[in-house]
Each structure stands twice: as C-alpha cells, then as structure tokens.
Enzyme design. Sequence first.
Site, short mmCIF file in Angstrom:
data_model
loop_
_atom_site.label_atom_id
_atom_site.label_comp_id
_atom_site.label_asym_id
_atom_site.label_seq_id
_atom_site.Cartn_x
_atom_site.Cartn_y
_atom_site.Cartn_z
N CYS A 1 -2.94 6.37 -6.72
CA CYS A 1 -2.52 4.97 -6.62
C CYS A 1 -2.51 4.63 -5.13
O CYS A 1 -1.94 5.37 -4.31
CB CYS A 1 -1.13 4.81 -7.22
SG CYS A 1 -0.31 3.26 -6.77
N CYS B 1 -7.21 -0.64 -4.41
CA CYS B 1 -6.27 -0.61 -5.54
C CYS B 1 -7.03 -0.10 -6.75
O CYS B 1 -8.17 -0.50 -6.97
CB CYS B 1 -5.72 -2.01 -5.81
SG CYS B 1 -4.75 -2.14 -7.34
#
Lengths: 204, 204
Positions: A6, A117
Amino acid sequence: MIVVACNTASSVALEMLENELPVPVLGVVKPGAMSALKATRNGIIGIIGTSATVASGSYQRELVRINPNIKSVSAACPLFVSLAEEGWVSGPVVKMVAEKYLDEFQKSGIDTLILGCTHYPLLRAVINEILGDKVVLVDSAEAAVRGVFELLERENGFKRDGKKPHHKFYVSDSPDRFRKVGERFLSEPIDEVLKVALEDVSSF
Amino acid sequence: MIVVACNTASSVALEMLENELPVPVLGVVKPGAMSALKATRNGIIGIIGTSATVASGSYQRELVRINPNIKSVSAACPLFVSLAEEGWVSGPVVKMVAEKYLDEFQKSGIDTLILGCTHYPLLRAVINEILGDKVVLVDSAEAAVRGVFELLERENGFKRDGKKPHHKFYVSDSPDRFRKVGERFLSEPIDEVLKVALEDVSSF
C-alpha cells in the site's frame, strides 16, 4: 517477508515497520521511484496518490535522494480510490474526474507519471487517454513485484514443487468487501478470506 | 454522554457501545428513522448511506420495528463521501454521480429519503435537484441533535453561564485533514484538534 503493498502505508509507516519486525519488509515507494527514474527522459516526474501519500512527500524525497536534479509535480486524487472500488473505471464520470485531477499535469511538462496508489492502475486507460502516449505511466506495484521476485530468487525462497499455490487472505476490514474488490483487482476468484482483529495480530 | 455521530458506527457498533460504556450513548439511526416516519405520507422511504450502513440493514430494521407497513428502498453511495470531502458538492461531476446513484429511486415511488451518512447533507442541493421537491430529504444528524438537546434539557446538562463554549476535538486520523474537512462541515474555524492513539483511548 512482509510486503507493504500500500503506497500510503509505505509512505508513512515503512521505517517503523522495518525497525520493529524481525523479517524483511518491502514497500512500494522505493521500487516505484526507481522505475520512474529509469523511465524519464526529461527529468520531470509526476506523482499521484492519496492525500496522505502526497502530503508525506515520500516519493519526492526518494526521487531527489537518488537524483538531486529531478523535478517532481504531485497531486492527490482521492476520488480515484472510490471510483476503482465502485468499478467505475471507464465512462463519463471517471473521465471528468480524471480530467479535473490531471489538468495541472498537462502543462507541467512531465514525461512520466507514478501511479502511487494500489487502486490507480485500474484507471490506467483513462489516465493514458488524457495525458497521451508521451507520458509513461509507472505502476509502483509492478516494480515492487520485481523486487520481491529478485529477493526470493536470491534467497532461494521460491517453492518450485509444481503444485498450484494456495492463497490465504487475512483482513482487518470487511471480508466480503475485500473479496468483491480484490477479485476485480486480481481478475481471479478469491476463496479464503479470514477476518482478524488488530488486537490479535501480535499473535501471528 | 457519547454521541455516535456516524451512521456507519451507529449501524454496526451502537449496541456494543451501549453495553460497554457507563454513560448514555446516542446514535443517529433511530432519530433518523423516526424523522423519516414523521415525514412520509405514502410509507415508501428511501435510504442512502455507506456500503456498511446499507448492508447492515440498520435503518430498514428500525423503520419496520416502529411501523411494519413501511416499505424501504436503499442504495449505497460511497462516492458521495469522497465528493463531500473534496468539496465537490456542485457542478457536473457530482451531478453525474448523483444521477447514477439516485436513478433507481426515481422509479421507486419514495416520498422521503434518509441521508444516512454524515457527509451527504453537503450534497443536499444536488440530491434535491435530481429527486425534486416532492421527496423530503431527512438529515439524521438534525434529528439526533434534537434528541441530544432534549436529553440534556431533561437532565439539566446544559451549562448556561453565558460564556462562549470551547470545543476540543480528539481524533484518531489526521488532525490536519479533520480540521480541513471539519471546517467545511461546520462553517466555522476549528482550533484545537488533538491526535489520540486508539490504544490509549481506555485512559479517557
């Protein structure tokens, strides 16, 4: 090995995790920055990510650490996450949102854009449509996967017994939601999703 | 007193909080459902909220518990949260997203819609534009505030010393983000925002 897959967590918590955990910890920011540096020809790199990732300055720092002459331009695109999770990755809504977010990049002279992202590669087609083929889109996840692969090769961490691997997913948020969104990301069925409470994670 | 001023938390955690905490705990689902029942004339009520709120069935249960003849129609509108937080509450993007989400309500015959998420009242104008004036929009927060007010009045919980109140905000997520988004919601400056780690909350 733990892969912090992440961008937000890699941006704000990687160093702490590296210090605390007794196993190798790999994030996605360094591999993504490296990929972008290989891709750029004019040294102007764009970065898009969540508000926390962009505000942390993680990519900017990493780029300049490796090459102090790099210029970067960044923008937080929080709606991209919701759009990807809703599966609205093409059509007029995502087009309009992407145009609004990417507007400033069109004048910035970037030749490379880091999709900073996990969710953004699902919007790759529309981003490419707006910025054109001259801007290379760098997926941090791909770069990170190559890093993991190399580390496993080097340390003989691959099991090559010919059996199909079995994946187990442990999640702290809703398993149903993880399955639904995860299958969209992985393009394959997700079978085993187990919910864990964060308080119990130390027992892993 | 603790007000669980979030529809999702009220939907999934209220009962547990009521059982665990030694002070009065007020959620927003019951007051919102009560308001909608007062507003409806034809007994068909719409509910919009986060995925978790809608999936929990909290509003549907509460409506039917009070009046078993009520019909309800619900839809999760996750993008509304990001739009409100971005401040994109008017213009073509929010209009298009709202049309997509609210499409099914236009044929459902609802005369009342519960805005079952703290963020949605910021999109009230565009929702009203799409559904028309015949559909009453119910803000759960307003109904909850009336409940809190009545409880405080009843228990003499109001301090009426004429002094301007001083607000302190304790947050578990980013204080900067809370200040930015909170000022948009409250239309007044937010001064004191303190970050707390969830592990330390038991010491409150």
